[in-house]
Scaffold this motif. Structure first.
Motif, PDB file in Angstrom:
ATOM      1  N   UNK A  66      -2.180   5.417   8.020  1.00  0.00           N
ATOM      2  CA  UNK A  66      -3.353   4.868   8.718  1.00  0.00           C
ATOM      3  C   UNK A  66      -3.475   3.371   8.485  1.00  0.00           C
ATOM      4  N   UNK A  67      -3.314   2.955   7.237  1.00  0.00           N
ATOM      5  CA  UNK A  67      -3.406   1.528   6.910  1.00  0.00           C
ATOM      6  C   UNK A  67      -2.288   0.737   7.592  1.00  0.00           C
ATOM      7  N   UNK A  68      -1.089   1.280   7.573  1.00  0.00           N
ATOM      8  CA  UNK A  68       0.045   0.580   8.186  1.00  0.00           C
ATOM      9  C   UNK A  68      -0.162   0.434   9.693  1.00  0.00           C
ATOM     10  N   UNK A  69      -0.657   1.476  10.333  1.00  0.00           N
ATOM     11  CA  UNK A  69      -0.941   1.390  11.765  1.00  0.00           C
ATOM     12  C   UNK A  69      -1.977   0.302  12.023  1.00  0.00           C
ATOM     13  N   UNK A  70      -3.048   0.302  11.233  1.00  0.00           N
ATOM     14  CA  UNK A  70      -4.105  -0.701  11.395  1.00  0.00           C
ATOM     15  C   UNK A  70      -3.582  -2.106  11.113  1.00  0.00           C
ATOM     16  N   UNK A  71      -2.710  -2.252  10.132  1.00  0.00           N
ATOM     17  CA  UNK A  71      -2.113  -3.559   9.856  1.00  0.00           C
ATOM     18  C   UNK A  71      -1.262  -4.029  11.035  1.00  0.00           C
ATOM     19  N   UNK A  72      -0.563  -3.096  11.665  1.00  0.00           N
ATOM     20  CA  UNK A  72       0.215  -3.431  12.854  1.00  0.00           C
ATOM     21  C   UNK A  72      -0.679  -3.880  13.999  1.00  0.00           C
ATOM     22  N   UNK A  73      -1.793  -3.182  14.180  1.00  0.00           N
ATOM     23  CA  UNK A  73      -2.750  -3.574  15.228  1.00  0.00           C
ATOM     24  C   UNK A  73      -3.310  -4.952  14.906  1.00  0.00           C
ATOM     25  N   UNK A  74      -3.656  -5.177  13.644  1.00  0.00           N
ATOM     26  CA  UNK A  74      -4.196  -6.477  13.242  1.00  0.00           C
ATOM     27  C   UNK A  74      -3.196  -7.593  13.529  1.00  0.00           C
ATOM     28  N   UNK A  75      -1.924  -7.365  13.236  1.00  0.00           N
ATOM     29  CA  UNK A  75      -0.929  -8.395  13.534  1.00  0.00           C
ATOM     30  C   UNK A  75      -0.789  -8.606  15.032  1.00  0.00           C
ATOM     31  N   UNK A  76      -0.876  -7.533  15.795  1.00  0.00           N
ATOM     32  CA  UNK A  76      -0.762  -7.641  17.248  1.00  0.00           C
ATOM     33  C   UNK A  76      -1.858  -8.482  17.878  1.00  0.00           C
ATOM     34  N   UNK A  77      -3.000  -8.593  17.184  1.00  0.00           N
ATOM     35  CA  UNK A  77      -4.101  -9.416  17.705  1.00  0.00           C
ATOM     36  C   UNK A  77      -4.219 -10.746  16.954  1.00  0.00           C
ATOM     37  N   UNK A  78      -3.200 -11.073  16.159  1.00  0.00           N
ATOM     38  CA  UNK A  78      -3.156 -12.383  15.525  1.00  0.00           C
ATOM     39  C   UNK A  78      -3.697 -12.475  14.120  1.00  0.00           C
ATOM     40  N   UNK A  79      -3.921 -11.355  13.453  1.00  0.00           N
ATOM     41  CA  UNK A  79      -4.450 -11.360  12.093  1.00  0.00           C
ATOM     42  C   UNK A  79      -3.409 -10.760  11.150  1.00  0.00           C
ATOM     43  N   UNK A  80      -2.374 -11.517  10.878  1.00  0.00           N
ATOM     44  CA  UNK A  80      -1.238 -11.034  10.083  1.00  0.00           C
ATOM     45  C   UNK A  80      -1.610 -10.913   8.608  1.00  0.00           C
ATOM     46  N   UNK A  81      -1.223  -9.793   7.972  1.00  0.00           N
ATOM     47  CA  UNK A  81      -1.495  -9.526   6.559  1.00  0.00           C
ATOM     48  C   UNK A  81      -0.228  -9.041   5.860  1.00  0.00           C
ATOM     49  N   UNK A  82       0.803  -9.869   5.718  1.00  0.00           N
ATOM     50  CA  UNK A  82       2.066  -9.402   5.145  1.00  0.00           C
ATOM     51  C   UNK A  82       1.958  -8.937   3.697  1.00  0.00           C
ATOM     52  N   UNK A  83       1.085  -9.562   2.898  1.00  0.00           N
ATOM     53  CA  UNK A  83       0.956  -9.158   1.494  1.00  0.00           C
ATOM     54  C   UNK A  83       0.351  -7.761   1.367  1.00  0.00           C
ATOM     55  N   UNK A  84      -0.574  -7.412   2.256  1.00  0.00           N
ATOM     56  CA  UNK A  84      -1.158  -6.069   2.228  1.00  0.00           C
ATOM     57  C   UNK A  84      -0.124  -5.032   2.671  1.00  0.00           C
ATOM     58  N   UNK A  85       0.660  -5.359   3.669  1.00  0.00           N
ATOM     59  CA  UNK A  85       1.717  -4.448   4.102  1.00  0.00           C
ATOM     60  C   UNK A  85       2.719  -4.232   2.973  1.00  0.00           C
ATOM     61  N   UNK A  86       3.077  -5.288   2.276  1.00  0.00           N
ATOM     62  CA  UNK A  86       3.993  -5.152   1.141  1.00  0.00           C
ATOM     63  C   UNK A  86       3.414  -4.238   0.067  1.00  0.00           C
ATOM     64  N   UNK A  87       2.125  -4.377  -0.212  1.00  0.00           N
ATOM     65  CA  UNK A  87       1.476  -3.501  -1.211  1.00  0.00           C
ATOM     66  C   UNK A  87       1.514  -2.046  -0.773  1.00  0.00           C
ATOM     67  N   UNK A  88       1.248  -1.799   0.507  1.00  0.00           N
ATOM     68  CA  UNK A  88       1.276  -0.423   1.013  1.00  0.00           C
ATOM     69  C   UNK A  88       2.691   0.139   0.899  1.00  0.00           C
ATOM     70  N   UNK A  89       3.685  -0.664   1.257  1.00  0.00           N
ATOM     71  CA  UNK A  89       5.085  -0.223   1.165  1.00  0.00           C
ATOM     72  C   UNK A  89       5.484   0.066  -0.282  1.00  0.00           C
ATOM     73  N   UNK A  90       5.057  -0.783  -1.202  1.00  0.00           N
ATOM     74  CA  UNK A  90       5.422  -0.619  -2.610  1.00  0.00           C
ATOM     75  C   UNK A  90       4.732   0.573  -3.263  1.00  0.00           C
TER      76      UNK A  90
END
Length: 128
Positions: free
Chosen positions: A20-44
């Motif tokens: 759910x978080x990863x999907x929302x992070x993808x949506x956020x990036x698609x609208x210009x609100x990139x959060x690479x550090x949060x995605x890295x935390x979710x992946x880790x």
């Protein structure tokens, strides 16, 4: 938008929460609100390659849907609201991200076929 619904103060995630978080992070990036550090935390949060691939697929699905929706929307908030509900869940489940490909290809996820199996059907030459 992501921070308001999910927040970043977490220590552990279930696989479902991570998707759910990863999907929302993808949506956020698609609208210009990139959060690479949060995605890295979710992946880790998941050491196995399988779980990480599910998270990555959910992220890609969210980003793709957001980019498609952004072409028709006037504001980023419209895109977010169209794809993510108030609880942070995708409005349309990212099936490919939530279920591995092998499971979605099985008949367990589809309705049973009507009629006899094709292997029991008469050959065309025996039909009138």
């Amino acid at each position: 938008m992501y921070d308001r619904i999910f927040g970043t103060e977490w220590n552990e995630l279930t696989r479902e929460e991570a998707v759910r978080r990863a999907f929302a992070l993808g949506v956020a990036e698609g609208v210009g609100n990139r959060r690479p550090e949060e995605l890295d935390r979710v992946m880790e949060a998941f050491p196995s390659a399988y779980d990480q691939s599910l998270v990555e697929l959910a992220y890609d699905e969210g980003r793709t849907k957001a980019l498609d929706a952004a072409a028709e929307a006037d504001e980023p908030r419209e895109v977010w609201n169209a794809l993510v509900d108030e609880a942070g869940a995708p409005r349309e489940p990212p099936v490919r991200a939530a279920l591995p490909g092998a499971i979605t290809d099985l008949t367990l996820t589809r309705s049973p076929r009507e009629g006899p199996p094709s292997s029991l059907d008469f050959p065309s030459m025996l039909r009138k």
